[in-house]
Design a protein around this motif. Structure first.
Motif, mmCIF file in Angstrom:
data_model
loop_
_atom_site.group_PDB
_atom_site.id
_atom_site.type_symbol
_atom_site.label_atom_id
_atom_site.label_comp_id
_atom_site.label_asym_id
_atom_site.label_seq_id
_atom_site.Cartn_x
_atom_site.Cartn_y
_atom_site.Cartn_z
ATOM 1 N N ILE A 92 25.762 58.642 -43.820
ATOM 2 C CA ILE A 92 25.367 59.174 -42.703
ATOM 3 C C ILE A 92 25.483 60.707 -42.766
ATOM 4 N N ILE A 93 26.039 61.351 -43.607
ATOM 5 C CA ILE A 93 26.073 62.754 -43.953
ATOM 6 C C ILE A 93 24.913 62.930 -44.707
ATOM 7 N N LEU A 102 29.111 70.951 -45.229
ATOM 8 C CA LEU A 102 30.182 71.783 -46.274
ATOM 9 C C LEU A 102 30.972 72.792 -45.655
ATOM 10 N N LYS A 103 30.302 73.609 -44.765
ATOM 11 C CA LYS A 103 30.741 74.695 -44.122
ATOM 12 C C LYS A 103 32.052 73.945 -42.971
ATOM 13 N N ILE A 104 31.606 73.026 -42.401
ATOM 14 C CA ILE A 104 32.432 72.463 -41.368
ATOM 15 C C ILE A 104 33.922 71.875 -42.182
ATOM 16 N N GLU A 105 33.481 71.088 -43.149
ATOM 17 C CA GLU A 105 34.808 70.618 -44.050
ATOM 18 C C GLU A 105 35.413 71.865 -44.663
ATOM 19 N N CYS A 109 39.368 72.180 -43.777
ATOM 20 C CA CYS A 109 40.288 72.017 -44.910
ATOM 21 C C CYS A 109 41.024 73.235 -45.154
ATOM 22 N N ALA A 110 40.321 74.378 -44.696
ATOM 23 C CA ALA A 110 41.234 75.609 -45.064
ATOM 24 C C ALA A 110 42.204 75.863 -43.857
ATOM 25 N N LEU A 111 41.775 75.364 -42.786
ATOM 26 C CA LEU A 111 42.566 75.272 -41.513
ATOM 27 C C LEU A 111 43.820 74.491 -41.821
ATOM 28 N N ALA A 151 39.125 72.724 -49.773
ATOM 29 C CA ALA A 151 38.674 73.714 -49.330
ATOM 30 C C ALA A 151 38.092 74.521 -50.632
ATOM 31 N N PHE A 152 38.909 74.529 -51.549
ATOM 32 C CA PHE A 152 38.158 75.468 -52.873
ATOM 33 C C PHE A 152 36.899 74.812 -53.233
ATOM 34 N N LEU A 153 36.705 73.318 -53.329
ATOM 35 C CA LEU A 153 35.594 72.842 -53.542
ATOM 36 C C LEU A 153 34.506 72.879 -52.755
#
Length: 182
Positions: A92-93, A102-105, A109-111, A151-153
């Motif tokens: 679906i992505i 990718l920006k959303i994830e 992930c950073a948060l 988050a790094f990936l």
């Protein structure tokens, strides 16, 4: 009288960058996603969220505000990561590739790396009185590392212009045109 050496040799260099996005917009189940590094990370994150939640739930101090915060972080991470895993498994992505997944994830992930740092630290402090909170702190710190690596990936994917799912082929062609000398 001017000679050839007086005239500069005009040279024009043109670089053309083209991007070709290849996606399949049909919804299909693909269990091979779980074997990729992002898929493995999502499964590990789901398991760690669930284990941390269970540890806090069996704690005699489960209603303490520190443990409630840990459970909020764990369950929100569990549901968000689980939904994202399902979206990836069914492509679906890829169907909605124009959404900046990718920006959303990356933001999530950073948060969640930061939230797990706080939640696991508080659970570790509570672990002085209760072994279940200490175990939850362990799972929380491991989840923090997993979300941090994810988050790094995602950050490197955003910087390189990658798609979350599907392919974007970027090709560069350089041509140099030199005018003849007169």
């Amino acid at each position: 009288m001017m000679t050839e050496q007086d005239f500069p040799n005009p040279q024009v260099t043109t670089t053309v960058t083209t991007s070709n996005t290849t996606v399949q917009t049909n919804i299909r189940f693909d269990p091979l996603y779980i074997r990729t590094i992002p898929g493995i990370l999502k499964v590990v994150q789901i398991v760690l969220n669930l284990l941390g939640f269970i540890c806090i739930t069996i704690s005699p101090y489960r209603y303490h505000s520190r443990n409630s915060w840990f459970n909020t972080v764990a369950m929100t991470g569990f549901w968000f990561t689980g939904i994202m895993l399902a979206l990836y498994l069914f492509h679906i992505i890829e169907k909605f590739y124009r959404i900046p997944w990718l920006k959303i994830e990356f933001c999530f992930c950073a948060l969640w790396t930061f939230f797990y740092l706080i939640a696991a630290s508080l659970a570790a402090d509570q672990g002085r009185y209760d072994e279940a909170s200490g175990a939850a702190a362990f799972f929380g710190f491991v989840a923090m590392v997993a979300y941090g690596y994810d988050a790094f990936l995602k950050f490197t994917g955003v910087r390189s212009g990658s798609l979350a799912q599907g392919e974007r082929v970027v090709s560069k062609s350089t041509s140099t045109v030199t005018s003849p000398a007169y």
